[in-house]
Scaffold this motif. Structure first.
Motif, PDB file in Angstrom:
ATOM      1  N   PHE A   1       0.820  -1.203   0.000  1.00 44.51           N
ATOM      2  CA  PHE A   1       0.000   0.000   0.000  1.00 44.51           C
ATOM      3  C   PHE A   1       0.850   1.247   0.000  1.00 44.51           C
ATOM      4  CE2 PHE A   1      -3.537  -2.671   1.588  1.00 44.51           C
ATOM      5  CZ  PHE A   1      -4.447  -2.313   0.606  1.00 44.51           C
ATOM      6  N   SER A   2       0.376   2.223  -0.705  1.00 41.66           N
ATOM      7  CA  SER A   2       1.006   3.530  -0.775  1.00 41.66           C
ATOM      8  C   SER A   2      -0.044   4.541  -0.356  1.00 41.66           C
ATOM      9  CB  SER A   2       1.449   3.774  -2.220  1.00 41.66           C
ATOM     10  OG  SER A   2       1.787   5.117  -2.412  1.00 41.66           O
ATOM     11  N   THR A   3       0.356   5.530   0.405  1.00 41.12           N
ATOM     12  CA  THR A   3      -0.571   6.552   0.875  1.00 41.12           C
ATOM     13  C   THR A   3      -0.031   7.916   0.498  1.00 41.12           C
ATOM     14  OG1 THR A   3      -1.147   5.162   2.754  1.00 41.12           O
ATOM     15  CG2 THR A   3      -1.729   7.476   2.916  1.00 41.12           C
ATOM     16  N   THR A   4      -0.895   8.736  -0.065  1.00 44.49           N
ATOM     17  CA  THR A   4      -0.534  10.114  -0.319  1.00 44.49           C
ATOM     18  C   THR A   4      -1.697  10.984   0.148  1.00 44.49           C
ATOM     19  OG1 THR A   4       0.420  11.662  -1.912  1.00 44.49           O
ATOM     20  CG2 THR A   4      -1.410  10.314  -2.702  1.00 44.49           C
ATOM     21  N   ALA A   5      -1.448  12.256   0.270  1.00 46.54           N
ATOM     22  CA  ALA A   5      -2.490  13.181   0.678  1.00 46.54           C
ATOM     23  C   ALA A   5      -2.156  14.548   0.112  1.00 46.54           C
ATOM     24  CB  ALA A   5      -2.589  13.253   2.202  1.00 46.54           C
ATOM     25  N   PHE A   6      -3.176  15.340  -0.070  1.00 43.57           N
ATOM     26  CA  PHE A   6      -2.951  16.718  -0.498  1.00 43.57           C
ATOM     27  C   PHE A   6      -4.035  17.592   0.092  1.00 43.57           C
ATOM     28  CE2 PHE A   6      -5.665  14.880  -3.703  1.00 43.57           C
ATOM     29  CZ  PHE A   6      -6.513  15.907  -4.126  1.00 43.57           C
ATOM     30  N   GLU A   7      -3.745  18.874   0.166  1.00 46.50           N
ATOM     31  CA  GLU A   7      -4.669  19.810   0.769  1.00 46.50           C
ATOM     32  C   GLU A   7      -5.708  20.237  -0.264  1.00 46.50           C
ATOM     33  OE1 GLU A   7      -4.461  23.447   3.987  1.00 46.50           O
ATOM     34  OE2 GLU A   7      -2.630  22.770   3.001  1.00 46.50           O
ATOM     35  N   THR A   8      -6.959  20.285   0.161  1.00 51.24           N
ATOM     36  CA  THR A   8      -8.071  20.717  -0.687  1.00 51.24           C
ATOM     37  C   THR A   8      -8.810  21.818   0.077  1.00 51.24           C
ATOM     38  OG1 THR A   8      -9.830  19.325   0.245  1.00 51.24           O
ATOM     39  CG2 THR A   8      -8.339  18.268  -1.349  1.00 51.24           C
ATOM     40  N   PRO A   9      -9.776  22.452  -0.566  1.00 49.86           N
ATOM     41  CA  PRO A   9     -10.599  23.427   0.173  1.00 49.86           C
ATOM     42  C   PRO A   9     -11.386  22.792   1.327  1.00 49.86           C
ATOM     43  CG  PRO A   9     -10.881  23.692  -2.196  1.00 49.86           C
ATOM     44  CD  PRO A   9     -10.093  22.432  -1.989  1.00 49.86           C
ATOM     45  N   LEU A  10     -11.408  21.455   1.376  1.00 47.04           N
ATOM     46  CA  LEU A  10     -12.187  20.730   2.381  1.00 47.04           C
ATOM     47  C   LEU A  10     -11.313  20.023   3.417  1.00 47.04           C
ATOM     48  CD1 LEU A  10     -14.720  19.153  -0.110  1.00 47.04           C
ATOM     49  CD2 LEU A  10     -15.066  21.145   1.353  1.00 47.04           C
ATOM     50  N   GLY A  11     -10.047  20.382   3.484  1.00 45.63           N
ATOM     51  CA  GLY A  11      -9.125  19.694   4.374  1.00 45.63           C
ATOM     52  C   GLY A  11      -8.232  18.782   3.565  1.00 45.63           C
ATOM     53  N   TYR A  12      -7.539  17.905   4.240  1.00 49.13           N
ATOM     54  CA  TYR A  12      -6.639  16.986   3.539  1.00 49.13           C
ATOM     55  C   TYR A  12      -7.427  15.815   2.971  1.00 49.13           C
ATOM     56  CZ  TYR A  12      -2.824  19.581   5.541  1.00 49.13           C
ATOM     57  OH  TYR A  12      -1.971  20.591   5.870  1.00 49.13           O
ATOM     58  N   LEU A  13      -7.040  15.411   1.762  1.00 48.32           N
ATOM     59  CA  LEU A  13      -7.651  14.253   1.130  1.00 48.32           C
ATOM     60  C   LEU A  13      -6.597  13.151   1.072  1.00 48.32           C
ATOM     61  CD1 LEU A  13     -10.409  13.576  -0.021  1.00 48.32           C
ATOM     62  CD2 LEU A  13      -9.563  14.208  -2.276  1.00 48.32           C
ATOM     63  N   LEU A  14      -6.882  12.044   1.722  1.00 49.37           N
ATOM     64  CA  LEU A  14      -5.985  10.903   1.757  1.00 49.37           C
ATOM     65  C   LEU A  14      -6.334   9.953   0.627  1.00 49.37           C
ATOM     66  CD1 LEU A  14      -4.422   8.819   4.288  1.00 49.37           C
ATOM     67  CD2 LEU A  14      -6.402   7.694   3.308  1.00 49.37           C
ATOM     68  N   ILE A  15      -5.320   9.448  -0.051  1.00 49.42           N
ATOM     69  CA  ILE A  15      -5.505   8.447  -1.097  1.00 49.42           C
ATOM     70  C   ILE A  15      -4.634   7.250  -0.722  1.00 49.42           C
ATOM     71  CG2 ILE A  15      -5.227   7.897  -3.539  1.00 49.42           C
ATOM     72  CD1 ILE A  15      -5.221  11.007  -4.010  1.00 49.42           C
ATOM     73  N   ARG A  16      -5.266   6.072  -0.674  1.00 47.36           N
ATOM     74  CA  ARG A  16      -4.528   4.853  -0.340  1.00 47.36           C
ATOM     75  C   ARG A  16      -4.766   3.828  -1.438  1.00 47.36           C
ATOM     76  NH1 ARG A  16      -5.047   0.170   3.058  1.00 47.36           N
ATOM     77  NH2 ARG A  16      -7.264   0.532   3.237  1.00 47.36           N
ATOM     78  N   GLY A  17      -3.682   3.268  -1.948  1.00 50.67           N
ATOM     79  CA  GLY A  17      -3.811   2.269  -2.999  1.00 50.67           C
ATOM     80  C   GLY A  17      -2.525   1.493  -3.155  1.00 50.67           C
ATOM     81  N   ASP A  18      -2.502   0.638  -4.158  1.00 53.11           N
ATOM     82  CA  ASP A  18      -1.286  -0.098  -4.490  1.00 53.11           C
ATOM     83  C   ASP A  18      -1.042   0.048  -5.986  1.00 53.11           C
ATOM     84  OD1 ASP A  18      -3.037  -1.910  -5.727  1.00 53.11           O
ATOM     85  OD2 ASP A  18      -2.856  -3.416  -4.148  1.00 53.11           O
ATOM     86  N   GLU A  19      -0.235  -0.843  -6.550  1.00 52.26           N
ATOM     87  CA  GLU A  19       0.076  -0.693  -7.975  1.00 52.26           C
ATOM     88  C   GLU A  19      -1.097  -1.071  -8.876  1.00 52.26           C
ATOM     89  OE1 GLU A  19       1.322  -4.630  -6.403  1.00 52.26           O
ATOM     90  OE2 GLU A  19       1.911  -2.602  -5.839  1.00 52.26           O
ATOM     91  N   ASN A  20      -2.141  -1.672  -8.312  1.00 49.83           N
ATOM     92  CA  ASN A  20      -3.279  -2.126  -9.112  1.00 49.83           C
ATOM     93  C   ASN A  20      -4.537  -1.277  -8.982  1.00 49.83           C
ATOM     94  OD1 ASN A  20      -1.901  -4.491 -10.041  1.00 49.83           O
ATOM     95  ND2 ASN A  20      -2.153  -5.306  -7.979  1.00 49.83           N
ATOM     96  N   ALA A  21      -4.761  -0.691  -7.822  1.00 47.96           N
ATOM     97  CA  ALA A  21      -6.048  -0.018  -7.604  1.00 47.96           C
ATOM     98  C   ALA A  21      -6.001   0.918  -6.401  1.00 47.96           C
ATOM     99  CB  ALA A  21      -7.146  -1.073  -7.372  1.00 47.96           C
ATOM    100  N   ILE A  22      -7.024   1.770  -6.337  1.00 44.84           N
ATOM    101  CA  ILE A  22      -7.245   2.655  -5.195  1.00 44.84           C
ATOM    102  C   ILE A  22      -8.255   1.964  -4.277  1.00 44.84           C
ATOM    103  CG2 ILE A  22      -8.193   4.893  -4.470  1.00 44.84           C
ATOM    104  CD1 ILE A  22      -5.445   5.037  -5.941  1.00 44.84           C
TER     105      ILE A  22
END
Length: 164
Positions: free
Chosen positions: A4-25
């Motif tokens: 699993f890989s996790t990234t996040a970025f700031e949006t107007p609604l707070g931080y958005l976390l994205i978790r996935g692997d090489e195949n899917a979110i």
């Protein structure tokens, strides 16, 4: 499921976390505070992040990265139905249950809606009360309202209500 890989970025609604692997979110969710992210991400996670940034910049209203929705068969059925709600539109919880073939499943459908692991892309925010109210949203009703305004659904809904 790979690493699993996790990234996040700031949006107007707070931080958005994205978790996935090489195949899917597997998860997209909101957080109020900055969160720990992986040093390396996968192509799928980066594609997802790019598409979500484009969504917030009003340059995208459809998503085409692979997702793996983990849940019960009924939850998956509800989430599949949510993906049919067009950008800029809303439906009621009752209509969602009707679309699933049984209006008596309204509470179960609402519960599955609230357990959706992929915010925005599986648009659970597009399901509202039959009277147009912004009922329930796991990440906060204020986020739901912002997303619907961002998509132009609230203006459209107001126009539809004024037709009666």
């Amino acid at each position: 499921m790979g690493n699993f890989s996790t990234t996040a970025f700031e949006t107007p609604l707070g931080y958005l976390l994205i978790r996935g692997d090489e195949n899917a979110i597997y998860e997209i969710s909101f957080y109020d505070d900055k969160i720990e992210i992986s040093e390396e991400t996968t192509e799928v996670v980066e594609l997802c992040k790019t598409q979500l940034i484009e969504y917030f910049d009003k340059k995208r209203n459809q998503f085409d990265f692979p997702m793996n929705l983990v849940g019960t068969d009924f939850q998956k059925e509800v989430w599949k139905e949510l993906k049919e709600i067009p950008y800029g539109n809303t439906i009621s919880y009752k209509k969602l249950a009707e679309n699933l073939g049984n209006v008596k499943k309204i509470r179960a459908a609402a519960s599955a809606n609230g357990k959706n692991p992929i915010a925005i892309v599986v648009p659970c925010h597009r399901v509202i009360g039959a009277d147009g109210s912004m009922t329930g949203y796991a990440s906060g009703v204020w986020r739901k309202k912002w997303l619907l305004e961002h998509e132009g659904a609230i203006a459209k809904q107001a126009n539809q209500l004024s037709l009666f």
